[in-house]
Design a protein around this motif. Structure first.
Motif, PDB file in Angstrom:
ATOM      1  N   ASN A  67       0.601  -1.130  -0.109  1.00 12.73           N
ATOM      2  CA  ASN A  67       0.142  -0.064   0.098  1.00 12.73           C
ATOM      3  C   ASN A  67       0.880   1.153   0.024  1.00 12.73           C
ATOM      4  N   TRP A  68       1.724   1.279  -0.712  1.00  8.20           N
ATOM      5  CA  TRP A  68       2.671   2.331  -0.721  1.00  8.20           C
ATOM      6  C   TRP A  68       2.155   3.344  -1.883  1.00  8.20           C
ATOM      7  N   GLU A  69       2.328   4.553  -1.365  1.00  5.56           N
ATOM      8  CA  GLU A  69       1.687   5.519  -2.418  1.00  5.56           C
ATOM      9  C   GLU A  69       3.042   6.257  -2.471  1.00  5.56           C
ATOM     10  N   TYR A  70       3.217   6.649  -3.657  1.00  5.94           N
ATOM     11  CA  TYR A  70       4.540   7.639  -3.707  1.00  5.94           C
ATOM     12  C   TYR A  70       4.362   8.632  -4.799  1.00  5.94           C
ATOM     13  N   VAL A  71       5.049   9.843  -4.780  1.00  2.00           N
ATOM     14  CA  VAL A  71       4.560  10.778  -5.762  1.00  2.00           C
ATOM     15  C   VAL A  71       6.039  10.837  -6.556  1.00  2.00           C
ATOM     16  N   VAL A  72       5.714  11.001  -7.758  1.00  2.00           N
ATOM     17  CA  VAL A  72       6.851  11.284  -8.926  1.00  2.00           C
ATOM     18  C   VAL A  72       6.717  12.654  -9.115  1.00  2.00           C
ATOM     19  N   TYR A  73       7.736  13.317  -8.552  1.00  2.00           N
ATOM     20  CA  TYR A  73       7.885  14.812  -8.810  1.00  2.00           C
ATOM     21  C   TYR A  73       8.191  15.092 -10.185  1.00  2.00           C
ATOM     22  N   PRO A  74       7.680  16.472 -10.707  1.00  2.00           N
ATOM     23  CA  PRO A  74       7.959  16.539 -11.975  1.00  2.00           C
ATOM     24  C   PRO A  74       9.624  16.559 -12.265  1.00  2.00           C
ATOM     25  N   GLN A  75      10.014  16.521 -13.438  1.00  2.00           N
ATOM     26  CA  GLN A  75      11.184  16.354 -14.022  1.00  2.00           C
ATOM     27  C   GLN A  75      11.957  17.979 -13.658  1.00  2.00           C
ATOM     28  N   LEU A  76      12.960  17.809 -12.909  1.00  2.00           N
ATOM     29  CA  LEU A  76      13.764  19.209 -12.684  1.00  2.00           C
ATOM     30  C   LEU A  76      14.401  19.737 -13.788  1.00  2.00           C
ATOM     31  N   LYS A  77      13.899  20.693 -14.483  1.00  2.00           N
ATOM     32  CA  LYS A  77      14.466  21.239 -15.535  1.00  2.00           C
ATOM     33  C   LYS A  77      13.811  22.522 -16.109  1.00  2.00           C
ATOM     34  N   GLY A  78      14.488  23.618 -16.359  1.00  2.00           N
ATOM     35  CA  GLY A  78      13.591  24.604 -17.006  1.00  2.00           C
ATOM     36  C   GLY A  78      14.760  25.671 -17.416  1.00  2.00           C
ATOM     37  N   PRO A  79      14.494  26.256 -18.416  1.00  2.00           N
ATOM     38  CA  PRO A  79      15.439  27.341 -18.977  1.00  2.00           C
ATOM     39  C   PRO A  79      15.451  28.735 -18.251  1.00  2.00           C
ATOM     40  N   ARG A  80      14.367  28.792 -17.682  1.00  2.00           N
ATOM     41  CA  ARG A  80      14.347  30.458 -16.968  1.00  2.00           C
ATOM     42  C   ARG A  80      15.094  30.754 -16.007  1.00  2.00           C
ATOM     43  N   GLN A  81      15.282  31.872 -15.940  1.00  2.00           N
ATOM     44  CA  GLN A  81      15.917  32.780 -14.974  1.00  2.00           C
ATOM     45  C   GLN A  81      15.154  32.620 -13.517  1.00  2.00           C
ATOM     46  N   TRP A  82      15.729  32.861 -12.454  1.00  2.00           N
ATOM     47  CA  TRP A  82      14.724  33.070 -11.399  1.00  2.00           C
ATOM     48  C   TRP A  82      13.857  34.433 -11.514  1.00  2.00           C
ATOM     49  N   PRO A  83      12.640  34.243 -11.147  1.00  2.00           N
ATOM     50  CA  PRO A  83      11.753  35.491 -11.280  1.00  2.00           C
ATOM     51  C   PRO A  83      12.320  36.450 -10.147  1.00  2.00           C
ATOM     52  N   SER A  84      12.053  37.779 -10.523  1.00  2.00           N
ATOM     53  CA  SER A  84      12.651  38.827  -9.329  1.00  2.00           C
ATOM     54  C   SER A  84      11.816  38.922  -8.303  1.00  2.00           C
ATOM     55  N   SER A  85      12.178  39.033  -7.064  1.00  2.00           N
ATOM     56  CA  SER A  85      11.167  38.951  -5.837  1.00  2.00           C
ATOM     57  C   SER A  85      10.427  40.103  -6.039  1.00  2.00           C
ATOM     58  N   GLU A  86       9.037  39.851  -5.163  1.00  2.00           N
ATOM     59  CA  GLU A  86       8.195  40.938  -5.165  1.00  2.00           C
ATOM     60  C   GLU A  86       8.602  41.421  -3.605  1.00  2.00           C
ATOM     61  N   PRO A  87       8.571  42.828  -3.739  1.00  2.00           N
ATOM     62  CA  PRO A  87       9.037  43.315  -2.345  1.00  2.00           C
ATOM     63  C   PRO A  87       7.540  42.866  -1.324  1.00  2.00           C
ATOM     64  N   ASP A  88       7.968  42.666  -0.115  1.00  2.00           N
ATOM     65  CA  ASP A  88       6.901  42.531   0.938  1.00  2.00           C
ATOM     66  C   ASP A  88       6.141  43.631   1.138  1.00  2.00           C
ATOM     67  N   PRO A  89       4.740  43.558   1.183  1.00  2.00           N
ATOM     68  CA  PRO A  89       4.007  44.751   1.404  1.00  2.00           C
ATOM     69  C   PRO A  89       4.109  45.434   2.609  1.00  2.00           C
ATOM     70  N   ARG A  90       4.670  44.734   3.790  1.00  2.00           N
ATOM     71  CA  ARG A  90       4.699  45.090   4.999  1.00  2.00           C
ATOM     72  C   ARG A  90       5.969  45.976   5.290  1.00  2.00           C
ATOM     73  N   THR A  91       6.973  44.957   5.157  1.00  2.00           N
ATOM     74  CA  THR A  91       8.323  45.574   5.655  1.00  2.00           C
ATOM     75  C   THR A  91       9.021  46.295   4.291  1.00  2.00           C
ATOM     76  N   GLN A  92       8.799  46.124   3.158  1.00  2.00           N
ATOM     77  CA  GLN A  92       9.586  46.634   2.231  1.00  2.00           C
ATOM     78  C   GLN A  92      10.796  45.820   1.943  1.00  2.00           C
TER      79      GLN A  92
END
Lengths: 686, 295, 305
Positions: B154-179
């Protein structure tokens, strides 16, 4: 049948080179006994194929393609057909089997092929027993089977432990399987061999007819023909050791050949015997591919459990039109020193008949006439004839000689030497010419007495032919003209010193005489001793193993008054032995069961019981929850179920010092559950 | 654990051969052939016991399972425990739903011994899968019978998506409270204390606490605010959905390795920025089990 | 003893309607000497539950409302220079109570959260080099709003592990809600509750719970659960050894409440969801489509021993 397809991935298992070599060795070993039965070219081809397979394995070459194997197979069939003119029968069958196995090796790749080959080799090894049933062959076959089993076990073991552990396992399993095998052997109901399959077999033995040279092949043949055991009584003296085979009543002068005749029915054969003493014989007869059985003169009744009947001429013959292809044992009673007294007119006529009498040389006819001067009785004629042989320097030889176009004349007047067939045949012709009713009898004479086993071994070189003449007032009387040839040892003094076929020492080849002189006495004695001992072993073997036939089985059952329950007994005893084997093997394997295991087992039984009632346990379910659920569904058994599960959980999860005494009460509670579950059904059903 | 016994396919082949021997024995009334035949039959019977006992005292305990990404190998183990006083040989494992060439064999387990059996399978698609049961079988010693028992996993396992992608990290959004738009832990706000690990820089050790006799602790400074780094499905508008999932999973794993808190936005789900194994697992599971038909 | 417990439960259940299981687990958590995290939207009766519990068990209770400007000192207290005595005097904070209700912990800054959690873990407070032990039965009920509300500082995973159990109250069902509407003011009801148990009882039972027998199969079962939870986890997730101990402790307490001297697998299962859920992330939106929590799925994937 889904499990049939389910191989647990076995199909991808490749066999290792070492395993292939081992199986090849097994193949070679199992084929060895058949080597004489297969053509030389096939033996060579098989050897080449084996070497090829070894080379493939060593060099890592790919296995040959299907086309190659197909061609090889075709060539094999063609070759065997050309050689034997048939594809059926013993020789062709063996050859085909050997060849096909050798070809099959070329596609041995996975475990499946390996196993199938192993099984086929079991059969291959076994076939040796169809042709030769000696103890040594049996031991050989057992060794082959053991080797195959070791190999089979090794297939499932890690390579590092294969040989040693496999041998150990095989030995242990063989020992453990012995009792069941014995039970099966004893109680398996034997059936009559009427399947009609025939692979052929040994066929050395007496010729079907007697003419000059028909005994040639036997005079030097040391093979055993049969053995006679006298059931504890002393054996008859040498002059009585005439083992009657069959009667030759027809003489054809054109070919100088005596052939078997169908005598007219003689009624009351046993009552027509006069005088004599009844002797019981247990005869173990080797297959000779003919229909007759042997017994001392004169057998008085049917034998072999009615499978062989006493025919006219006091001949024992297998009732079915089937030839003897296997070793058999039968009990026969003979009246020795007696004379059959009947001679019907028809018999008399045929006992005097000479087909193509005008072909007989005039000189022979003259001789016959001179043997019976006018007025002489039959008896006088016989005496004269014997006197003629004795006084005219007739001698005995074992050498086959060419007697030309008129062997009768040649023997009587020119060469004056020959062996029993010449004497008997010539004597018979002379008697018939002299109007004395005569017939020839073929069989064996003498034999080697074994003092340890109280039996006589009769060999092929004891083959003999003699004549019987009908003397009025006495009956049929045995006359052995061969004894006239060499009076020195015509009548061996005692069975102990019985020498084969009355052959004087002088007839031995020079080389063996020389040998005899050089061999010290004690070696000769030792070898005799060994021979006797070995015969004894063979006797025991034949008696207990080979001859365990339906009759013996019936007798065994009769001893315990179980004869009418053969099948039931078989099933019962086999089932018992089966269970006993399983239990004993299981026990000997040290199945250590802890109280905890027992507790688990009781619980499993409980779960199985409830499952039958329709409440299936989820395997993550604890006992209390499961029982509660089950109790709700199975309302009528709620109380016992709860009681059981409470106790079980307490024993399983509680702090228990001594589990063992608590198991029995728990079992009783399980019984209560079962009873409660069974009850409402019996109430509602009627 | 209930052990079942079956005649194996090989056994099925063997029976006609025994039958042929029986025919020969009957036909020739040949006692020696009978003996060989009965010996083989008895051997077969005895081998049943051996085949049975080969599994009877065996315990199969579930072992470990490693995380797997689509296109990679699923690796898991079972632990075979032999409770018997004899060695056990040739245990094969098989999943009823596995391809026919799936075969794992445990060659031998010593008496009272333990053996870990490793399974490796190629996995091609992401998603949630089950290993419901494992069939443990053995045809030792003669291969004529097969003892089987089914281990419910009764094992359940998750096959996670393949780790690959050409994109750069998205720029971070400033926190609305602490800037605060800090990428990494190590901002100015005191975040908490954690145990000092050998070999770590001692710059942030709470020496005051050490002076008070407490064990060495490292002051962690966080950027206080949350919600700076968002991995958003919509940022990847022009990719197909599988590539999007791979890209997001790749970013998530990268962020986790660097210890950066991140948030994940999927069309129907949203995970506020956090860090830690649990968060990563939740995000990856969501990506693995993503389907358009949600919910 | 079982009757006393049942009495207590009955009394609390008369105030908190339709939440027998949660109440039971709460009591179990106390008996196992652990702290409780209640997570739910405001207004489902988290505070009422805590109050009713404190009253029924006869415990002193303090309540701390966590806000974003709460300082650690507001929780644990501080030393103030007392001019009359010419020295620092320790003023105990609200944490010095037998039962502390920390309301909406995720509103406070991580600093304040840390202070609370440290005190919970150590069962003592150290200020300026002086260690002040906390009272003997010491029990924290922290409540938390669901994570995805705006303006919260969710507790870090490492901190979540310090709560023995995490519970959700959930909306009451229709009957229970009807009862509430008809039953008058909850606060008044809570005030009227009389203690059923004494502290001695509680301490004795806490001790007793530890002595409940855990047999070999149960230990194996717990180990199986731990092992199973660690499978297929990226970045080394799964239950910690502490979670295993928590599971065992809770199961013992649960068995005690069931009036047994030994732990059954059912006990482990009964508490498993509450003990494991926050350690496995099996709450909120975890992406499971069939609605079962990870903890429940875990239970069903491990055969009982």
């Amino acid at each position: 049948m889904s499990w049939l397809c389910d191989t647990h991935g076995d199909q991808i298992v490749r066999v290792t080179p070492a395993q292939v070599y081992r199986l090849l060795v097994c193949f070679v070993i199992s084929v060895l006994p058949q080597l004489a039965n297969i053509p030389v070219w096939l033996a060579v081809t098989t050897g080449v194929l084996i070497l090829w397979r070894v080379q493939i394995e060593m060099q890592g070459h790919p296995l040959p393609s299907n086309i190659v194997k197909l061609l090889l197979g075709f060539a094999l069939f063609l070759g065997v057909y050309v050689e034997k003119q048939t594809l059926a029968g013993k020789d062709a069958g063996t050859a085909l089997m050997v060849g096909l196995i050798a070809i099959k090796f070329l596609e041995l790749r996975g475990r499946r092929d390996y196993m199938v080959l192993t099984f086929v080799l079991y059969f291959m090894g076994m076939t040796a027993l169809l042709f030769e049933q000696s103890m040594s062959v049996f031991v050989y076959v057992i060794i082959v089977c053991s080797l195959l089993t070791v190999n089979l076990v090794g297939l499932h073991l890690p390579a590092s432990e294969a040989t040693q552990s496999a041998s150990f396992f095989t030995l242990r399993m063989l020992l453990q399987s012995l009792p069941l095998a014995v039970i099966l052997f004893l109680f398996f109901p034997r059936m009559d061999a009427t399947l009609g399959l025939n692979l052929g077999g040994e066929s050395t033995g007496l010729p079907r007819s007697i003419r000059a040279g028909s005994f040639d092949s036997l005079t030097e043949n040391n093979a055993m023909a049969f053995r006679a055991d006298f059931a504890g009584n002393p054996p008859p003296q040498s002059p009585d050791l005439y083992w009657r085979g069959f009667v030759l009543g027809n003489y054809n002068a054109a070919t100088n050949e005596w052939t078997e005749s169908q005598y007219l029915m003689e009624a009351n054969l046993s009552r027509n015997l006069q005088g004599g003493q009844v002797v019981e014989q247990h005869i173990t007869l080797r297959p000779h591919a003919k229909r007759w059985l042997f017994a001392l003169d004169y057998p008085i009744d049917d034998t072999w459990n009615g499978q062989a009947e006493l025919r006219s001429g006091y001949v024992l013959q297998i009732s079915r039109s089937e030839e003897l292809r296997r070793k058999i044992q039968y009990v026969v009673y003979s009246s020795i020193g007696s004379h059959p007294t009947t001679l019907s007119p028809a018999m008399e006529k045929s006992s005097l008949l000479i087909t193509g009498e005008d072909q007989i040389n005039r000189k022979v006819k003259d001789l016959a006439r001179s043997l019976r001067p006018p007025g002489a009785t039959d008896m006088q004629a016989v005496t004269n004839a014997l006197a003629y042989f004795r006084s005219n320097n007739f001698s005995y030889t074992t050498k086959a000689e060419n007697y030309g176009s008129d062997p009768l004349y040649e023997f009587l007047f020119v060469k004056r030497r020959g062996f029993c067939e010449h004497y008997a045949s010539a004597f018979g012709v002379l008697m018939r010419l002299a109007k004395v009713p005569t017939r020839l009898v073929a069989g064996y004479q003498g034999g080697e007495y074994n003092p340890y086993g109280n039996f006589i071994v009769v060999r092929q070189l004891n083959a003999h032919a003699w004549a019987e003449v009908f003397i009025k007032g006495v009956g049929w009387t045995r006359i052995d003209p061969t004894t006239m040839a060499a009076p020195s040892d015509a009548s061996p003094a005692s069975p102990n010193a019985a020498t084969p076929n009355n052959k004087p020492e002088t007839r031995q080849p020079i080389l063996s005489r020389f040998e005899n002189k050089l061999t010290p006495d004690w070696i000769k004695r030792l070898s005799t001793e060994c021979r006797y001992r070995w015969q004894l072993v063979e006797e025991i073997w034949d008696y207990w193993i080979l001859s365990y036939n339906p009759e013996f089985q019936a007798e065994l059952l009769k001893k315990f008054r179980l004869q009418s329950f053969a099948w039931e007994l078989f099933i019962l005893s086999t089932a018992t032995a089966f269970i006993a084997t399983v239990v004993m093997v299981a026990r000997s394997l040290r199945w250590k069961v802890t109280p905890e295991d027992q507790l688990q087992q009781i619980y499993n039984e409980f779960c199985a019981t409830l499952e039958e009632a329709g409440v299936v346990r989820q395997d993550w379910e604890g006992p209390a929850k499961y029982a509660a659920r089950a109790a709700k569904v199975l309302d009528h058994a709620a109380q016992p179920i709860k009681k059981f599960s409470r106790d079980y959980a307490f024993l399983r999860y509680g702090r228990i010092r001594h589990l063992e005494p608590a198991l029995e009460p728990l079992r009783e509670k399980l019984v209560l559950v079962r009873e409660a579950l069974a009850q409402p059904e019996t109430k509602t059903q009627p | 654990m209930r052990t079942q016994l079956y005649l194996s396919r090989y056994g099925l082949v063997f029976i006609p051969i025994l039958a042929a021997m029986l025919l020969a024995a009957i036909n020739y009334d040949n006692n020696l052939v009978y003996i060989v035949l009965f010996l083989l039959i008895s051997l077969m019977v005895v081998s049943v016991v051996y085949t049975y006992r080969n599994l009877a005292r065996l315990e199969i305990r579930p072992g470990h399972m490693w995380p797997v990404y689509a296109g990679g190998t699923l690796r898991y183990t079972l632990v075979v425990i032999n409770h018997a006083a004899y060695p056990v040989y040739g245990i094969t494992f098989r999943r009823p739903d596995a391809p026919p060439d799936f075969r794992v064999i445990c060659e031998s387990v010593p008496p009272e011994g333990t053996q870990t059996v490793e399974f490796i399978e190629q996995v091609h698609t992401r998603g949630r899968f089950h290993i419901r049961e494992m069939q443990v079988a053995s045809i030792f010693p003669l291969g004529l019978f097969r003892s089987v028992h089914n281990v419910r996993l009764n094992w359940e396992y998750v096959v996670y998506p393949q780790l690959k992608g050409p994109r750069q990290w998205p720029s971070s959004e400033p926190d609305p409270r602490t800037q605060d738009d800090g990428h990494f832990r190590g901002g100015e706000n005191f975040y908490g204390l954690r145990n000092y690990q050998q070999g770590e820089s001692q710059r942030h050790v709470d020496w005051k606490a050490v002076a008070r006799g407490r064990p060495m602790m490292v002051k962690e400074f966080g950027s206080g605010g949350m919600g700076r780094l968002w991995f958003d499905w919509r940022q990847l508008g022009d990719m197909d959905s599988e590539s999007k999932l791979s890209q997001l999973a790749y970013w998530a794993v990268q962020a986790d390795q660097m210890g950066v808190p991140f948030g994940l936005r999927l069309p129907h789900q949203e995970f506020p920025p956090l860090s830690g194994a649990l968060h990563l697992q939740k995000c990856l599971t969501a990506l693995a089990t993503y389907s358009r038909r949600w919910p | 003893m079982k009757s006393l417990l049942d009495q207590t439960l009955a009394q609390i259940n008369s105030v908190i309607l339709g939440k027998e299981q949660v109440v039971r687990l709460t009591l179990c958590c106390i008996l196992a000497r652990g702290h409780l995290l209640i997570e739910d939207v405001p207004g489902v009766g988290k505070t009422t539950l805590a109050q009713a519990l404190a009253k029924s068990l006869g415990l002193t209770m303090r309540r701390v409302q966590f806000t974003s400007d709460l300082l650690p000192a507001d929780i644990i207290g501080n030393s103030i220079f007392d001019r009359s005595e010419q020295k620092f005097v320790f003023h105990a904070g609200p944490i010095f109570a037998q039962m502390v209700l920390a309301d909406e912990v995720n509103r406070a800054s991580p600093k304040a959260q840390s202070a609370l959690l440290e005190a919970m873990e150590e069962r003592q407070v150290t200020i300026d080099g002086t260690t002040h032990p906390l009272p003997a039965p010491f029990f924290v009920i922290a409540t938390q709003n669901p994570l995805n509300q705006v303006g919260t500082y969710p507790l870090p995973e490492s901190q979540l592990d310090r709560f023995l159990m995490r519970l959700e109250l959930g909306f009451p069902d229709r009957d229970a809600e009807r009862g509430m509407l008809m039953g008058g003011d909850r606060h008044d009801q809570v005030k009227d509750l009389k203690p059923v148990l004494t502290i001695e009882h509680l301490l004795h039972w806490q001790q007793h719970a530890r002595e409940i027998h855990v047999s070999e199969p149960i230990i194996n079962y717990v180990l199986d659960l731990l092992e199973a939870s660690r499978r297929n986890q990226p970045a080394g997730g799964g239950l910690s050894p502490r979670a295993g101990m928590a599971l065992q402790r809770c199961a013992q307490a649960w068995a005690l409440m069931e009036g047994r001297q030994m732990v059954y697998p059912e006990d482990v299962q009964a508490v498993a969801s509450a003990v494991m859920a926050h350690r496995l992330g099996g709450f909120g939106s975890d992406g499971s489509s069939d609605g079962a929590t990870i903890a429940e799925r875990l239970i069903k994937s491990v055969p009982a021993r």
